[in-house]
Design a protein around this motif. Sequence first.
Motif, PDB file in Angstrom:
ATOM      1  N   SER A  37       0.869   3.158   7.109  1.00 28.33           N
ATOM      2  CA  SER A  37       0.460   2.727   5.771  1.00 28.33           C
ATOM      3  C   SER A  37       0.606   1.214   5.699  1.00 28.33           C
ATOM      4  O   SER A  37       1.701   0.682   5.874  1.00 28.33           O
ATOM      5  CB  SER A  37       1.333   3.396   4.712  1.00 28.33           C
ATOM      6  N   ASN A  38      -0.500   0.523   5.440  1.00 30.33           N
ATOM      7  CA  ASN A  38      -0.513  -0.930   5.459  1.00 30.33           C
ATOM      8  C   ASN A  38      -1.017  -1.488   4.144  1.00 30.33           C
ATOM      9  O   ASN A  38      -1.916  -0.919   3.515  1.00 30.33           O
ATOM     10  CB  ASN A  38      -1.404  -1.452   6.593  1.00 30.33           C
ATOM     11  N   PHE A  39      -0.452  -2.630   3.755  1.00 30.77           N
ATOM     12  CA  PHE A  39      -0.779  -3.240   2.483  1.00 30.77           C
ATOM     13  C   PHE A  39      -0.790  -4.757   2.618  1.00 30.77           C
ATOM     14  O   PHE A  39       0.033  -5.330   3.339  1.00 30.77           O
ATOM     15  CB  PHE A  39       0.276  -2.876   1.416  1.00 30.77           C
ATOM     16  N   PHE A  40      -1.716  -5.404   1.931  1.00 27.73           N
ATOM     17  CA  PHE A  40      -1.603  -6.830   1.682  1.00 27.73           C
ATOM     18  C   PHE A  40      -0.704  -7.003   0.470  1.00 27.73           C
ATOM     19  O   PHE A  40      -0.871  -6.304  -0.543  1.00 27.73           O
ATOM     20  CB  PHE A  40      -2.962  -7.454   1.398  1.00 27.73           C
ATOM     21  N   ILE A  41       0.250  -7.929   0.573  1.00 29.62           N
ATOM     22  CA  ILE A  41       1.118  -8.194  -0.566  1.00 29.62           C
ATOM     23  C   ILE A  41       1.079  -9.690  -0.896  1.00 29.62           C
ATOM     24  O   ILE A  41       1.083 -10.534   0.005  1.00 29.62           O
ATOM     25  CB  ILE A  41       2.571  -7.724  -0.318  1.00 29.62           C
ATOM     26  N   ASP A  42       0.989  -9.986  -2.177  1.00 22.50           N
ATOM     27  CA  ASP A  42       1.044 -11.363  -2.652  1.00 22.50           C
ATOM     28  C   ASP A  42       2.426 -11.622  -3.225  1.00 22.50           C
ATOM     29  O   ASP A  42       2.927 -10.830  -4.043  1.00 22.50           O
ATOM     30  CB  ASP A  42      -0.004 -11.610  -3.738  1.00 22.50           C
ATOM     31  N   THR A  43       3.044 -12.719  -2.806  1.00 21.28           N
ATOM     32  CA  THR A  43       4.346 -13.117  -3.330  1.00 21.28           C
ATOM     33  C   THR A  43       4.269 -14.575  -3.777  1.00 21.28           C
ATOM     34  O   THR A  43       3.263 -15.260  -3.546  1.00 21.28           O
ATOM     35  CB  THR A  43       5.447 -12.976  -2.264  1.00 21.28           C
ATOM     36  N   GLU A  44       5.330 -15.047  -4.369  1.00 23.89           N
ATOM     37  CA  GLU A  44       5.356 -16.445  -4.796  1.00 23.89           C
ATOM     38  C   GLU A  44       5.309 -17.413  -3.618  1.00 23.89           C
ATOM     39  O   GLU A  44       4.984 -18.591  -3.799  1.00 23.89           O
ATOM     40  CB  GLU A  44       6.612 -16.704  -5.634  1.00 23.89           C
ATOM     41  N   ARG A  45       5.600 -16.932  -2.416  1.00 25.42           N
ATOM     42  CA  ARG A  45       5.552 -17.791  -1.227  1.00 25.42           C
ATOM     43  C   ARG A  45       4.297 -17.612  -0.397  1.00 25.42           C
ATOM     44  O   ARG A  45       4.131 -18.241   0.645  1.00 25.42           O
ATOM     45  CB  ARG A  45       6.787 -17.550  -0.353  1.00 25.42           C
TER      46      ARG A  45
END
Length: 325
Positions: A37-45
Motif C-alpha cells: 500500500s503506497n501513498f504520496f504524503i504532503d507535509t510541511e517539509r
Amino acid sequence: MAVFTPVTLDDLTQWIPPFSLGKALAIRGISSGIENSNFFIDTERGEYVLTVFENLSFEQLPFYLELMRHLAQRGVLVPEPIANQQGRIINPLHGKPAAIVTKLEGDCQLAPAAVHCAEVGAMLAKMHLAAQDFTIRQPNLRGLSWWRETTPVVLPYLPQDGQQLLRSEMAFQESFAASQAYGELPSGPVHADLFRNNVMFDGERLTGFFDFYFAGCDTWLFDLAVTVNDWCIDPASGELDAARTRAMLDAYHAVRPFSAAEQGAWQAMLRAGALRFWLSRLYDFYLPRAAEMLTPHDPAHFERILRQRVAHPAPALYSSLKALY
C-alpha cells in the motif's frame, strides 16, 4: 502499489510527528502495482512516499531499506528512507511495518527512446557496483525456489500449450541454474523489478530508481535481463527493439564491462526474466488478493515475451570480444 491498507489523513496526523517532517497536510493513494500500500504524503517539509508493507515482515525489511540508504549514500539515484527521532526507518502503522522515503522528481517514461534506455543501463551498472560492499545478504525471493513452488499452483489454469511451455522452460532453467556456466556469473544485490514504472525521468535526465521491494541477491545479468525485457521491447509482440537494446547494453557495459561467461548466458537469462514475470502475473491473475484500486496485469504479455526469447537468438551483450579488454 495498490492500496490494501487504507490510511487516512487523521491516521497520518497521529503517526507522523516522530519523523520531524512537520504537520501532515494531505495523503493520496498510488494506484499502480500490486504488492504494497503506497501513498504520496504532503507535509510541511515537502512531499514524500509512505509505504505500508503487506507481505514483508519487520525482520525482512532491513535488507530493502538499508540497501536503498546504502545506494543513496554512494551517489546512486534512489529514494532515501527517512528515520524518525529514534533513528528507526521501519515503524508500525495499523499493525504493519511502514516506511517513509524521499520522493523522486519527474515522471515515469512509459514510451522510452534509446536515450532513456542508455540512462537506465548506465545507472543499473553503477547500482550493481555500488552494492558490492553491502553487508546484508538475502536471496531473490522470487527466484528459482519460488518458481518451483508456484508452477504447480498455476499450471491447472493454463491451456495445454501453456502448460507445455511452462514445464519445458522450468526444466531448461533448472538445468541452467545447476550448470558451471551459471556459477561463473557475477552476482550481488539487484533490483529485480526495474520496469518503466519504477524509474523516474525529467525529460531525458534520469532522476532515480524506486520500488526496491523485490530486491535480493542474484546475478547481475538476471537484473539486466528483466530490465531489457521491459524497456527495450515492442509491447504488442514482445520483440526486442534493436536500437533501444543496443543503447542499454552499451551504456551498461561502459560502466561495468561484461564477462565472456555473461555473453554465453545472455539468452538463458532473458528467458529467465520472462519466466519470472509470467509466473507472478499468472499467480496474481488467478489467485488475486482483495485490494482497493487493484488491477492485475495480463499474464499473456510475458508469455509472448518468453516465446519470443525461446524462438529467437539474443542480441550480443557487446559488439566484439575486443570490448572485453
